[in-house]
Scaffold this active site. Sequence first.
Site, PDB file in Angstrom:
ATOM      1  N   LEU A 119       0.924  -1.207  -0.033  1.00 24.60           N
ATOM      2  CA  LEU A 119       0.138   0.034  -0.120  1.00 24.60           C
ATOM      3  C   LEU A 119       0.832   1.342   0.015  1.00 24.60           C
ATOM      4  CD1 LEU A 119      -2.496  -1.225   2.471  1.00 24.60           C
ATOM      5  CD2 LEU A 119      -3.105  -0.659   0.173  1.00 24.60           C
ATOM      6  N   LYS A 139      -2.811   7.815   9.870  1.00 26.42           N
ATOM      7  CA  LYS A 139      -2.813   8.864   9.103  1.00 26.42           C
ATOM      8  C   LYS A 139      -2.632   8.365   7.618  1.00 26.42           C
ATOM      9  CE  LYS A 139       0.388  12.617   7.746  1.00 26.42           C
ATOM     10  NZ  LYS A 139       1.651  13.373   7.862  1.00 26.42           N
ATOM     11  N   ASP A 167       1.642  13.891   0.110  1.00 23.50           N
ATOM     12  CA  ASP A 167       1.675  15.138   1.034  1.00 23.50           C
ATOM     13  C   ASP A 167       2.785  16.011   0.231  1.00 23.50           C
ATOM     14  OD1 ASP A 167       2.106  17.046   2.636  1.00 23.50           O
ATOM     15  OD2 ASP A 167       3.054  15.870   4.294  1.00 23.50           O
ATOM     16  N   LYS A 174       6.192  21.769  -0.211  1.00 22.48           N
ATOM     17  CA  LYS A 174       7.495  21.211   0.275  1.00 22.48           C
ATOM     18  C   LYS A 174       8.654  21.273  -0.859  1.00 22.48           C
ATOM     19  CE  LYS A 174       6.032  17.234   2.746  1.00 22.48           C
ATOM     20  NZ  LYS A 174       6.886  17.565   3.972  1.00 22.48           N
ATOM     21  N   ASP A 222       3.052   8.825   2.873  1.00 21.43           N
ATOM     22  CA  ASP A 222       2.683   9.746   3.968  1.00 21.43           C
ATOM     23  C   ASP A 222       1.209   8.925   4.567  1.00 21.43           C
ATOM     24  OD1 ASP A 222       3.110  11.438   5.765  1.00 21.43           O
ATOM     25  OD2 ASP A 222       2.002  12.915   4.952  1.00 21.43           O
ATOM     26  N   ARG A 244      -1.493  16.116  11.840  1.00 25.36           N
ATOM     27  CA  ARG A 244      -2.182  16.393  13.240  1.00 25.36           C
ATOM     28  C   ARG A 244      -3.726  17.049  12.914  1.00 25.36           C
ATOM     29  NH1 ARG A 244       2.373  20.597  14.833  1.00 25.36           N
ATOM     30  NH2 ARG A 244       3.415  18.991  13.734  1.00 25.36           N
TER      31      ARG A 244
HETATM   32  N1  BES Z   1       4.519  13.798   6.215  1.00 22.86           N
HETATM   33  C1  BES Z   1       5.327  14.913   6.884  1.00 22.86           C
HETATM   34  C2  BES Z   1       6.202  14.251   7.793  1.00 22.86           C
HETATM   35  C3  BES Z   1       7.427  13.338   7.177  1.00 22.86           C
HETATM   36  C4  BES Z   1       8.660  13.858   7.075  1.00 22.86           C
HETATM   37  C5  BES Z   1       6.995  12.026   6.946  1.00 22.86           C
HETATM   38  C6  BES Z   1       9.438  12.916   6.629  1.00 22.86           C
HETATM   39  C7  BES Z   1       8.336  11.056   6.629  1.00 22.86           C
HETATM   40  C8  BES Z   1       9.257  11.556   6.359  1.00 22.86           C
HETATM   41  C9  BES Z   1       4.463  15.963   7.736  1.00 22.86           C
HETATM   42  O1  BES Z   1       3.033  16.127   6.992  1.00 22.86           O
HETATM   43  C10 BES Z   1       5.256  17.169   7.553  1.00 22.86           C
HETATM   44  O2  BES Z   1       5.209  17.723   6.709  1.00 22.86           O
HETATM   45  N2  BES Z   1       5.449  17.459   8.792  1.00 22.86           N
HETATM   46  C11 BES Z   1       6.266  18.848   9.016  1.00 22.86           C
HETATM   47  C12 BES Z   1       5.602  19.569  10.155  1.00 22.86           C
HETATM   48  C13 BES Z   1       6.256  21.026  10.341  1.00 22.86           C
HETATM   49  C14 BES Z   1       5.545  22.010   9.467  1.00 22.86           C
HETATM   50  C15 BES Z   1       5.718  21.353  11.716  1.00 22.86           C
HETATM   51  C16 BES Z   1       7.765  18.542   9.325  1.00 22.86           C
HETATM   52  O3  BES Z   1       8.022  17.544   9.777  1.00 22.86           O
HETATM   53  O4  BES Z   1       8.637  19.322   8.580  1.00 22.86           O
HETATM   54 ZN    ZN Z   2       2.332  14.506   5.936  1.00 23.08          ZN
HETATM   55 ZN    ZN Z   3       3.186  17.534   5.810  1.00 26.67          ZN
END
Ligand code: BES
Ligand code: ZN
Ligand code: ZN
Length: 535
Positions: free
Chosen positions: A205, A283, A288, A295, A306, A369
Amino acid sequence: MSRLLFGSFKPQYQRHFNRSAIRLFTNAQQYDALVIGAYTDGKNVVLPAAKDITSATQSRLTEQLIVSNFKKAGDVRILYNIGGVQQVAVVSLGPVPSTSNKTNPITRRAQVLETARNATALGIQALKERQVKTVGVDISVSGHGAAEGAILAQFSFDKLKMEKSRQAEMQVLPFSTTTDDNDQDDLNWESGHIYGTSQNLARMLMTSPSNLMTPKLFSEEVAYLLAGLENTEVIVHDEEWAAKLNMNSFLSVAKGSQEPLRFLEIRYNGGHPDEKPYALVGKGVTFDAGGISLKPSNNMALMKGDMGGAATVAGAMYGIIKMGLPVNVVAVTPLCENMPDGKATKPGDVIKAMNGKSIEVIDTDAEGRLILADALYYLSSTYSPRSIIDLATLTGAMDVALGEVHAGVFTNSNELWRQLNVAGELVSDPFWRMPLHKGYLKEMQQSTVADFNNLGKGRSGGACSAAAFLKEFVAGLESDNDQDKEHHQDSVDWAHIDIAGVMDSQTTQGYHIKGMSGRPTRALIEYIRLGSNDQ
Ligand code: BES
Ligand code: ZN
Ligand code: ZN
């Protein structure tokens, strides 16, 4: 406990053991190849499957192994045409383990399982691409561990490649007649098969590219995989349903995507109808991009994974159901994409979550979140679960903290921590406890326009602030809810597992395969299996 004999897998098991007087190297089963384990210190060789090997063959094996400098655990030698078997992969198990009673029994059991799991996987890896169709596997150390290793090592995602470059399928069956699996444990070749298959499902998946694993396709795939299984209901909710329930936090993330959201709900009723269910949340962001807080492009492709929380929850449900565990479990996965678009949520926008709390979305990339907030509230307010566990590839900060060895667990319950820790150790997919503390919530309570902002200090303690935020959406655990501080007792045991660090594996080694890991699927099944034994 008879249901733990796994009805549908039983025939294969019996077929094997009813065969009388199996002598390995007379090869009555017509295996193309075998994987066998051997303890060694470099001078002597001890074969745990000796009972099934004629003494003449044992001496030939030993002689060849010693000549080839076969020693340290994990060494693999392929021997050809021995006793009528074309290829025999012998894997070193290291020296015979000492029988000291000092080691704690869980650690000892974990070591036995890991020895079998890892050795079998190494043997299978060595036989891959060698045109073998049927492989007999030594189960004398542990049938459960051996099956896990054999199944996990075979994972590959090559259905999108040209036929000629796809891995040939092998059929793997147990061959030895003795096994050291602890009978009272209910674990054997069949259960190991289920555990391995469950994790491979999660891997599949997660590995599927986001164009082929949209929220809609994910729910269809899972509904298909679970179709017809006993005591199981799969309900796929859509946007209209989510809107009716005021899941505005979830909806705000999905808004920027052309793909319609889904909210998958799986109920497994294997226990007494009055028994409280275990609750799982995953989640499910199928891609993402970060939303308007886009990003950077390097490594963005990894964000197809994700939905790792949703994938491991779905994989675990498959395993729990196939094992026929005598428990009730309810699992939900909010599924959507996080995309930039004219309709997407913008930084500074304020939304009101299902539980009535308002959130100022400072960073649209902190979307996990937001979707979990509504899923956690839905689950904790609709059911009264005996525990709630959510899994999420939530923060890059988690990867910074623990890397790809441990997944981080944030929990309000020492008992739940203990149980998860044991489960993780037994399946060699370990957890590390992280702090759940309201101090990490402070910055997120500084919004001038809403109850919370979704960012906090960002990088600093990022995994911990995300966890503190989630707690505010578990019914009964909100920080403004500790009315009576002294006698305060949390109403539900909750754990948040941040799996961002363990999402993918950098290398292929034994049963670890490069790419999306499907971790910690087996640990979840094990946690619930151990819980069902305690009752
Ligand atoms: N999906 C990402 C986190 C992630 C990063 C998962 C690398 C797997 C590998 C998450 O949604 C995200 O972007 N988190 C941000 C949070 C921040 C903006 C507070 C992060 O970790 O930079
Ligand atoms: Zn994410
Ligand atoms: Zn994110």
